[in-house]
Design a protein around this motif. Sequence first.
Motif, short mmCIF file in Angstrom:
data_model
loop_
_atom_site.label_atom_id
_atom_site.label_comp_id
_atom_site.label_asym_id
_atom_site.label_seq_id
_atom_site.Cartn_x
_atom_site.Cartn_y
_atom_site.Cartn_z
N LEU A 133 13.05 11.01 63.95
CA LEU A 133 11.89 10.31 62.95
C LEU A 133 12.39 10.02 62.07
N LEU A 142 3.37 12.66 57.27
CA LEU A 142 3.38 13.10 58.30
C LEU A 142 4.70 13.98 58.71
N TYR A 143 5.75 13.29 58.33
CA TYR A 143 7.02 13.89 58.90
C TYR A 143 7.11 15.25 58.05
N HIS A 144 6.63 15.45 56.69
CA HIS A 144 6.84 16.71 56.08
C HIS A 144 5.62 17.83 56.51
N VAL A 145 4.61 17.14 56.94
CA VAL A 145 3.57 18.07 57.61
C VAL A 145 3.98 18.68 58.96
N LEU A 146 4.66 17.86 59.58
CA LEU A 146 5.21 18.45 61.07
C LEU A 146 5.83 19.57 61.03
N PRO A 147 5.78 20.64 61.90
CA PRO A 147 6.75 21.92 61.93
C PRO A 147 8.03 21.19 62.52
N ASN A 148 9.15 21.91 61.70
CA ASN A 148 10.56 21.57 62.40
C ASN A 148 10.64 22.68 63.60
N LYS A 165 12.05 15.67 65.27
CA LYS A 165 11.90 15.42 64.00
C LYS A 165 12.99 14.93 63.05
N ILE A 166 13.91 15.89 62.93
CA ILE A 166 15.04 15.48 62.09
C ILE A 166 15.85 14.25 62.90
N CYS A 211 2.88 6.78 54.89
CA CYS A 211 1.99 7.86 55.75
C CYS A 211 2.92 8.46 56.76
N GLY A 212 3.82 7.68 57.42
CA GLY A 212 5.02 8.44 58.01
C GLY A 212 5.70 9.59 57.17
N PHE A 244 6.89 15.81 68.78
CA PHE A 244 7.47 15.09 67.50
C PHE A 244 8.40 16.10 66.52
#
Lengths: 255, 76
Positions: free
Chosen positions: A182, A201-207, A178-179, A197-198, A174
């Motif tokens: 997602l 989670l989106y901002h926590v995930l590494p790019n 991501k960008i 919630c998404g 993911f």
Amino acid sequence: MKSVWVIARLSILENSRKQVFHVLCLIMLAVIAGSTLLSIFTEGVKIKMLKDLCMTCILFAGAVLSIGLASTGIPNDIDSRVVYPILARPIARWHYVFGKFLGTAATVALAIAALSVVFCALIYCHQGHIDSFLATAALFAMLEAAVISAVAITLSTFTSTAVAALLSFMVYLFGTIKIGYLSKVLEKSPNSIAKTCGTVLYHVLPNLECFNLKAALVHGNSVPISYLLLVFSYGVCYTAFAVGAAALIFRGREV
Amino acid sequence: MGRRIVLFISTYLSAIAAPCWAHHAHDPEELGHHWEIAAYHNEIRFQMAAIATVFAAYLIVVRLAKTLRKWFSYKC
């Protein structure tokens, strides 16, 4: 800090003896070496295909090795009770976590360096010269692997090996889309709770896509230095944050 | 417990990623490389700012807890 280096060195030795390391390195070397068989294309296309395939192999090998080695390190030490004599010594827990991370990142970096050397040799045979950008692309592949290792180590401090490996793989998957995907999916989500919630989670995930400089290498595009510096600082910050979180979690854990 | 967490997270993430096929049509900006797309720059900056904020908040909380502990031990 001496204890960190000792643990890192032991971790490198331990990781380099694992089957996943040897098998994956050999498979990727075989794929990279086999990519010279793409003789059905014209020379220009062949070199582009070669670069694309080799960089994909390097990035994938880095990610899989990071997940495989980082998610098994700490849980295996706890299961086999190797961790007890280590922690019984005057070593802080964060030294142990940091040493484990350094060892894993160094092992993966060695694998990426080995694959990159073979890639360089192939490019030299076909082109007659080596792309100067190849070293930069390999360095950012190592940085991506370090980020994934840090996330996997963080997850492995409070879960089992299988759970940590699965979650790390999902973070990798993911984080890569991501960008591109997602963000669009979240924008069009009709449910506000799922969207909130998404988004978190989106901002926590590494790019992770920003570490992929394959397109620049294949097409010979120039990437702005400012962007490279930004991505480099981002990689270092995210890795430090994840390892710090791992140290904090492991400090409060009963082993 | 671990299995339930994995199951929940995988179901949730799969549900989010399921309609990916519908987004194959890109805007003209998205046909470029990622170093040319503003969304990548913005997200990197946002995440770095968030990491700095979390780190600062952690330092403040630790410092505050230390001070309060010292203060209470002095009072008692």
